[in-house]
Design a protein around this motif. Structure first.
Motif, PDB file in Angstrom:
ATOM      1  N   VAL A  61      19.329  40.523  63.651  1.00  0.00           N
ATOM      2  CA  VAL A  61      19.596  41.855  64.201  1.00  0.00           C
ATOM      3  C   VAL A  61      19.212  41.874  65.681  1.00  0.00           C
ATOM      4  CG1 VAL A  61      19.065  44.311  64.039  1.00  0.00           C
ATOM      5  CG2 VAL A  61      19.149  42.905  61.968  1.00  0.00           C
ATOM      6  N   GLU A  62      20.154  42.273  66.517  1.00  0.00           N
ATOM      7  CA  GLU A  62      19.903  42.362  67.951  1.00  0.00           C
ATOM      8  C   GLU A  62      19.386  43.759  68.303  1.00  0.00           C
ATOM      9  OE1 GLU A  62      23.332  41.036  70.076  1.00  0.00           O
ATOM     10  OE2 GLU A  62      23.027  38.944  69.483  1.00  0.00           O
ATOM     11  N   PRO A  63      18.841  43.937  69.513  1.00  0.00           N
ATOM     12  CA  PRO A  63      18.162  45.198  69.871  1.00  0.00           C
ATOM     13  C   PRO A  63      18.963  46.470  69.625  1.00  0.00           C
ATOM     14  CG  PRO A  63      17.696  43.534  71.512  1.00  0.00           C
ATOM     15  CD  PRO A  63      18.691  42.923  70.578  1.00  0.00           C
ATOM     16  N   ILE A  64      20.200  46.518  70.083  1.00  0.00           N
ATOM     17  CA  ILE A  64      20.971  47.760  69.948  1.00  0.00           C
ATOM     18  C   ILE A  64      21.230  48.087  68.485  1.00  0.00           C
ATOM     19  CG2 ILE A  64      23.191  48.848  70.436  1.00  0.00           C
ATOM     20  CD1 ILE A  64      23.258  47.375  73.079  1.00  0.00           C
ATOM     21  N   GLU A  65      21.577  47.065  67.698  1.00  0.00           N
ATOM     22  CA  GLU A  65      21.820  47.299  66.276  1.00  0.00           C
ATOM     23  C   GLU A  65      20.538  47.730  65.574  1.00  0.00           C
ATOM     24  OE1 GLU A  65      23.622  45.093  62.265  1.00  0.00           O
ATOM     25  OE2 GLU A  65      23.103  43.902  64.046  1.00  0.00           O
ATOM     26  N   LEU A  66      19.411  47.158  65.990  1.00  0.00           N
ATOM     27  CA  LEU A  66      18.133  47.529  65.381  1.00  0.00           C
ATOM     28  C   LEU A  66      17.856  49.020  65.575  1.00  0.00           C
ATOM     29  CD1 LEU A  66      14.864  45.523  65.427  1.00  0.00           C
ATOM     30  CD2 LEU A  66      14.814  47.928  66.029  1.00  0.00           C
ATOM     31  N   ILE A  86       7.387  44.800  64.055  1.00  0.00           N
ATOM     32  CA  ILE A  86       8.690  44.171  63.813  1.00  0.00           C
ATOM     33  C   ILE A  86       8.616  42.744  64.356  1.00  0.00           C
ATOM     34  CG2 ILE A  86      11.165  44.265  64.258  1.00  0.00           C
ATOM     35  CD1 ILE A  86      10.933  47.245  64.649  1.00  0.00           C
ATOM     36  N   PRO A  87       8.470  41.755  63.484  1.00  0.00           N
ATOM     37  CA  PRO A  87       8.347  40.365  63.937  1.00  0.00           C
ATOM     38  C   PRO A  87       9.619  39.886  64.638  1.00  0.00           C
ATOM     39  CG  PRO A  87       7.682  40.606  61.635  1.00  0.00           C
ATOM     40  CD  PRO A  87       8.361  41.882  62.023  1.00  0.00           C
ATOM     41  N   ILE A  88       9.436  38.976  65.572  1.00  0.00           N
ATOM     42  CA  ILE A  88      10.560  38.387  66.309  1.00  0.00           C
ATOM     43  C   ILE A  88      10.977  37.088  65.624  1.00  0.00           C
ATOM     44  CG2 ILE A  88      11.287  37.374  68.506  1.00  0.00           C
ATOM     45  CD1 ILE A  88       9.303  39.268  69.879  1.00  0.00           C
ATOM     46  N   LEU A  89      12.249  36.992  65.317  1.00  0.00           N
ATOM     47  CA  LEU A  89      12.758  35.768  64.701  1.00  0.00           C
ATOM     48  C   LEU A  89      12.921  34.676  65.749  1.00  0.00           C
ATOM     49  CD1 LEU A  89      13.950  34.249  62.261  1.00  0.00           C
ATOM     50  CD2 LEU A  89      16.193  35.220  62.885  1.00  0.00           C
ATOM     51  N   GLU A  90      13.566  35.027  66.851  1.00  0.00           N
ATOM     52  CA  GLU A  90      13.783  34.073  67.939  1.00  0.00           C
ATOM     53  C   GLU A  90      14.235  34.842  69.174  1.00  0.00           C
ATOM     54  OE1 GLU A  90      16.762  31.660  66.113  1.00  0.00           O
ATOM     55  OE2 GLU A  90      18.425  32.829  66.953  1.00  0.00           O
ATOM     56  N   TYR A  91      14.300  34.124  70.284  1.00  0.00           N
ATOM     57  CA  TYR A  91      14.787  34.722  71.527  1.00  0.00           C
ATOM     58  C   TYR A  91      16.149  34.142  71.875  1.00  0.00           C
ATOM     59  CZ  TYR A  91      10.298  36.897  72.581  1.00  0.00           C
ATOM     60  OH  TYR A  91       9.173  37.685  72.546  1.00  0.00           O
ATOM     61  N   ARG A  92      17.001  35.001  72.403  1.00  0.00           N
ATOM     62  CA  ARG A  92      18.297  34.568  72.906  1.00  0.00           C
ATOM     63  C   ARG A  92      18.400  34.965  74.377  1.00  0.00           C
ATOM     64  NH1 ARG A  92      21.889  36.457  67.630  1.00  0.00           N
ATOM     65  NH2 ARG A  92      20.984  34.901  66.199  1.00  0.00           N
ATOM     66  N   SER A  93      19.340  34.401  75.058  1.00  0.00           N
ATOM     67  CA  SER A  93      19.434  34.660  76.497  1.00  0.00           C
ATOM     68  C   SER A  93      20.861  34.993  76.906  1.00  0.00           C
ATOM     69  CB  SER A  93      18.928  33.446  77.284  1.00  0.00           C
ATOM     70  OG  SER A  93      19.744  32.319  77.043  1.00  0.00           O
ATOM     71  N   PHE A  94      20.955  35.684  78.016  1.00  0.00           N
ATOM     72  CA  PHE A  94      22.247  35.968  78.636  1.00  0.00           C
ATOM     73  C   PHE A  94      22.052  35.919  80.144  1.00  0.00           C
ATOM     74  CE2 PHE A  94      20.054  39.959  78.358  1.00  0.00           C
ATOM     75  CZ  PHE A  94      20.399  40.647  79.505  1.00  0.00           C
ATOM     76  N   ARG A  95      23.116  35.725  80.856  1.00  0.00           N
ATOM     77  CA  ARG A  95      23.032  35.579  82.305  1.00  0.00           C
ATOM     78  C   ARG A  95      23.504  36.858  82.992  1.00  0.00           C
ATOM     79  NH1 ARG A  95      21.585  31.527  85.222  1.00  0.00           N
ATOM     80  NH2 ARG A  95      22.270  31.216  87.375  1.00  0.00           N
ATOM     81  N   LEU A 101      18.233  35.968  81.362  1.00  0.00           N
ATOM     82  CA  LEU A 101      17.339  36.964  80.778  1.00  0.00           C
ATOM     83  C   LEU A 101      17.271  36.773  79.270  1.00  0.00           C
ATOM     84  CD1 LEU A 101      18.590  40.079  82.778  1.00  0.00           C
ATOM     85  CD2 LEU A 101      16.720  38.523  83.353  1.00  0.00           C
ATOM     86  N   GLU A 102      16.081  36.941  78.711  1.00  0.00           N
ATOM     87  CA  GLU A 102      15.880  36.755  77.277  1.00  0.00           C
ATOM     88  C   GLU A 102      15.729  38.088  76.553  1.00  0.00           C
ATOM     89  OE1 GLU A 102      12.487  34.189  76.849  1.00  0.00           O
ATOM     90  OE2 GLU A 102      13.761  32.406  76.746  1.00  0.00           O
ATOM     91  N   TYR A 103      16.121  38.096  75.287  1.00  0.00           N
ATOM     92  CA  TYR A 103      15.907  39.266  74.444  1.00  0.00           C
ATOM     93  C   TYR A 103      15.610  38.784  73.025  1.00  0.00           C
ATOM     94  CZ  TYR A 103      20.696  38.452  72.789  1.00  0.00           C
ATOM     95  OH  TYR A 103      21.832  37.897  72.254  1.00  0.00           O
ATOM     96  N   PRO A 104      14.831  39.545  72.253  1.00  0.00           N
ATOM     97  CA  PRO A 104      14.460  39.116  70.903  1.00  0.00           C
ATOM     98  C   PRO A 104      15.487  39.547  69.856  1.00  0.00           C
ATOM     99  CG  PRO A 104      13.288  41.106  71.445  1.00  0.00           C
ATOM    100  CD  PRO A 104      14.122  40.763  72.658  1.00  0.00           C
ATOM    101  N   VAL A 105      15.576  38.775  68.790  1.00  0.00           N
ATOM    102  CA  VAL A 105      16.357  39.169  67.616  1.00  0.00           C
ATOM    103  C   VAL A 105      15.436  39.078  66.405  1.00  0.00           C
ATOM    104  CG1 VAL A 105      18.573  38.471  68.580  1.00  0.00           C
ATOM    105  CG2 VAL A 105      17.222  36.812  67.289  1.00  0.00           C
ATOM    106  N   HIS A 106      15.839  39.753  65.313  1.00  0.00           N
ATOM    107  CA  HIS A 106      14.926  39.914  64.188  1.00  0.00           C
ATOM    108  C   HIS A 106      15.616  39.577  62.864  1.00  0.00           C
ATOM    109  CE1 HIS A 106      12.488  42.103  67.153  1.00  0.00           C
ATOM    110  NE2 HIS A 106      13.633  42.653  67.509  1.00  0.00           N
ATOM    111  N   ASP A 107      14.802  39.156  61.920  1.00  0.00           N
ATOM    112  CA  ASP A 107      15.301  38.800  60.590  1.00  0.00           C
ATOM    113  C   ASP A 107      15.855  40.051  59.907  1.00  0.00           C
ATOM    114  OD1 ASP A 107      15.585  38.050  57.865  1.00  0.00           O
ATOM    115  OD2 ASP A 107      14.142  36.428  58.184  1.00  0.00           O
TER     116      ASP A 107
END
Length: 373
Positions: A61-66, A86-95, A101-107
């Protein structure tokens, strides 16, 4: 819903085939594979757990959907993530704008397990924490105000004793002059402080600049008066490079400078003075003694431990101080302690010597000192 989720996510057909244990060359369409998986998940809890674990990254789940799933605000999401709710599953990045820039996603399993009761409890905890923080902050602020007031009262008591000593062992004149000398130091300090604030401020930049000018004007009034008292020694400091030089070459001479491989425009000037001075488009100016300073020292024989000194730029002091040629010359020596030239105020000094208090003391001292000049 799960079928749409699988289809819309980055789960490849090959991954579904691998999950089902089918041959790599299976001809089944992706829609058929999804239907098969859904049937298995409905009947087999173990396979359901294996599915979510296998595709936890793809279904994250990405930030906006969360925010949509939990019906929460952006600030709430960030706070709950920061607090570890809300635990972080991993970080993803965009330019963006040339930066990664990184942002967290969740299980998704965890996000779907969060209930409205959980969210309500988190919000109540936050409101309770805010209330506690405000109460604690108010208590700390109250204690700080008491400590600051005690510090000012302690200084006030010590200051009154110093004034009494100046009057008893010296005279009313000496006391008035030394008081003005002391508060002029702090007038200069507050001028410097407002200058620093004006450089940092955005909204109140003009207000700080105005205060700076007002403090420097007060300082100049005091310097003009103190320079006339018998306890003052006025001198002039002229550094080696005291003049301000300005040079702007015209286009032709600028090209000549580049073609001649000069180090910079000043090297070109020193080798071609006459050429530059004759040119109507080149601009060369000298501001005499721009970096020179008037130096005023206030001290008395009766109180040798109390010495006050001030520096005033020549460009400012020439309006009300004698011509430099009539004054003795001194070498500049950097001072230590609270009277060091150009030093910003310390936090404790701002507490004891508040701006409004310094203003009142300065104006009173200036009015008193004028009686003896």
């Amino acid at each position: 819903m799960l079928a749409e989720l699988i289809s819309s996510r980055r789960i490849l057909k090959a991954q579904l085939i691998e999950f089902l244990g089918l041959p790599d060359n299976s001809k089944d369409k992706k829609e058929s594979l999804v239907s098969t998986i859904l049937s298995i998940l409905e009947e087999n809890a173990f396979e359901q757990a294996r599915f979510w674990e296998t595709f936890k990254s793809e279904l994250a789940v990405e930030p906006i959907e969360l925010e949509e799933l939990l019906n929460c605000s952006k600030n709430e999401r960030k706070r709950w993530v920061k607090e570890g709710k809300i635990p972080i599953l991993e970080y993803r990045s965009f330019r963006k704008s040339g930066m990664d820039l990184e942002y967290p996603v969740h299980d998704r399993r965890f996000i779907l397990s969060i209930t409205q009761a959980d969210i309500q409890r988190w919000r109540e905890e936050h409101r309770s924490q805010i209330k506690t923080n405000r109460q604690t902050g108010a208590q700390i602020a109250s204690e700080s105000r008491k400590e600051h007031q005690q510090s000012r009262e302690a200084f006030g008591s010590a200051w009154e004793k110093i004034i009494e000593e100046w009057q008893e062992k010296g005279s009313s004149e000496i006391s008035a002059i030394l008081q003005l000398a002391y508060w002029t130091v702090w007038a200069s300090r507050w001028a410097k402080e407002n200058q620093i604030k004006s450089l940092r401020a955005i909204k109140y930049n003009e207000q700080y600049e105005q205060r700076r000018e007002q403090w420097y004007e007060r300082k100049n009034q005091a310097i003009k008066l103190l320079a006339q008292v018998p306890y003052g020694m006025l001198a002039f400091y002229r550094p080696v490079d005291s003049d301000k030089l300005y040079l702007k070459l015209c286009d032709n001479h600028y090209e000549m400078m580049k073609e001649g491989y000069y180090w910079d425009k000043w090297e070109f000037y020193y080798h071609n003075r006459k050429l530059v001075h004759k040119c109507r488009e080149c601009i060369y100016t000298e501001t005499r003694d721009y970096y020179s300073l008037y130096y005023l020292e206030i001290k008395t024989e009766q109180f040798p431990d109390f010495t006050f000194s001030y520096h005033t730029p020549y460009t400012m002091g020439k309006k009300f101080l004698p011509h430099p040629e009539t004054l003795p010359y001194v070498d500049h020596v950097e001072q230590d302690g609270i009277f060091r030239f150009g030093r910003p105020m310390l936090e404790q000094e701002k507490i004891i010597h508040r701006e409004k208090d310094v203003l009142a003391k300065f104006e009173k001292a200036l009015a008193e000192a004028k009686k003896f000049v």
